[in-house]
Design an enzyme around this catalytic site. Structure first.
Site, PDB file in Angstrom:
ATOM      1  N   SER A  45       0.680  -1.269  -0.195  1.00 59.31           N
ATOM      2  CA  SER A  45      -0.213   0.006  -0.233  1.00 59.31           C
ATOM      3  C   SER A  45       0.933   1.163  -0.022  1.00 59.31           C
ATOM      4  O   SER A  45       1.642   1.641  -0.922  1.00 59.31           O
ATOM      5  CB  SER A  45      -1.018  -0.055   1.257  1.00 59.31           C
ATOM      6  N   ASP A  47     -10.186  -3.500  -5.139  1.00 59.74           N
ATOM      7  CA  ASP A  47      -9.712  -2.768  -4.221  1.00 59.74           C
ATOM      8  C   ASP A  47     -10.116  -1.385  -3.879  1.00 59.74           C
ATOM      9  O   ASP A  47     -10.301  -0.609  -5.064  1.00 59.74           O
ATOM     10  CB  ASP A  47      -8.088  -2.556  -4.254  1.00 59.74           C
ATOM     11  N   HIS A  69      -8.305  -4.593  -0.728  1.00 57.74           N
ATOM     12  CA  HIS A  69      -6.924  -4.037  -0.322  1.00 57.74           C
ATOM     13  C   HIS A  69      -6.157  -4.777   0.368  1.00 57.74           C
ATOM     14  O   HIS A  69      -4.807  -4.855   0.690  1.00 57.74           O
ATOM     15  CB  HIS A  69      -7.202  -2.530   0.246  1.00 57.74           C
TER      16      HIS A  69
HETATM   17  C1  MLT Z   1      -1.224   5.917  -0.188  1.00 56.04           C
HETATM   18  O1  MLT Z   1      -1.815   6.866   0.478  1.00 56.04           O
HETATM   19  O2  MLT Z   1      -0.268   5.689  -0.181  1.00 56.04           O
HETATM   20  C2  MLT Z   1      -2.403   4.987  -0.583  1.00 56.04           C
HETATM   21  O3  MLT Z   1      -3.543   5.911  -0.530  1.00 56.04           O
HETATM   22  C3  MLT Z   1      -2.576   3.908   0.039  1.00 56.04           C
HETATM   23  C4  MLT Z   1      -2.676   4.034   1.414  1.00 56.04           C
HETATM   24  O4  MLT Z   1      -3.900   4.153   1.849  1.00 56.04           O
HETATM   25  O5  MLT Z   1      -1.736   4.294   2.217  1.00 56.04           O
END
Ligand code: MLT
Length: 210
Positions: A108, A158, A189
């Site tokens: 992520s 996701d 996710h």
């Molecule tokens: C991010 O902020 O890098 C993406 O939205 C994934 C997350 O939720 O961290």
């Protein structure tokens, strides 16, 4: 420069000195301990460098600031990408990683900073497993990623990482010359057992027996 805790909180777990080193990059709200069991399951006996993001969002560690979900603070992202790249370079010396390949395993937000490293500081990583990654920023020109081995595991359901956006990142990495294996899976996710087995088989094929 030394790779100190003042730069980035991190852990280094020594492993077989002849094998690639894993760089673990957690998701939002995680820390340097989160992905260690997963990394060890993917690549037992390999050394691990695991880093905690320096940005806090309501107390949750991240690797760069965002303005909203999926909307990134691009100035901060570029600054944090360079900061992390410099730390990794120092850690290579500090932990005598030498010329061993460094392969990121990022989830992520951690996958997104790994993608940003490929786009802005392509010398830093040799390969990566990017779990639930999206485009971190649109580069003016693509880097040269020939010889970089990258696995992307994307969830088709996701809600945080739109499939089209993840496919766009895949296209950028492939156009830049990376040896890319992109897999869109019937997942959301969160991670599941198939993510581990996908990584194990990919890593073994890419870097030899585990
Ligand atoms: C991010 O902020 O890098 C993406 O939205 C994934 C997350 O939720 O961290």
């Amino acid at each position: 420069m030394n790779a100190t805790e003042a730069d980035f909180k991190h852990i280094f777990l020594p492993g077989d000195a002849d094998r690639p080193v894993l760089l673990l990059l957690h998701g939002t709200g995680g820390d340097e301990n989160d992905l260690v069991p997963l990394g060890q399951a993917v690549a037992p006996d390999h050394a691990i460098l695991s880093v905690r993001g320096r940005v806090l969002e309501n107390g949750m560690p991240r690797f760069f600031r965002r303005l909203a979900e999926g909307v990134f603070d691009l100035d901060d992202l570029k600054f944090r990408t360079d900061e992390l790249a410099d730390f990794i370079t120092a850690a290579r010396d500090e932990y005598e990683i030498g010329k061993r390949p460094l392969v990121a395993l990022g989830y992520s937000n951690g996958a997104n900073i790994a993608a940003s490293l490929f786009l802005k500081r392509p010398e830093v990583l040799d390969g990566a497993m990017l779990l639930r990654a999206m485009v971190p920023f649109d580069p003016d020109e693509l880097p040269h990623l020939q010889g970089k081995k990258i696995l992307m595991l994307t969830g088709m359901m996701d809600p945080i990482i739109p499939l089209e956006n993840s496919k766009k990142l895949a296209g950028m990495l492939a156009d830049a010359g990376a040896d890319l294996d992109f897999r869109a899976k019937p997942m959301a996710h969160g991670l599941g057992p198939s993510d581990l087995t996908d990584m194990q088989s990919w890593f073994t094929a890419a870097y030899g027996t585990i």
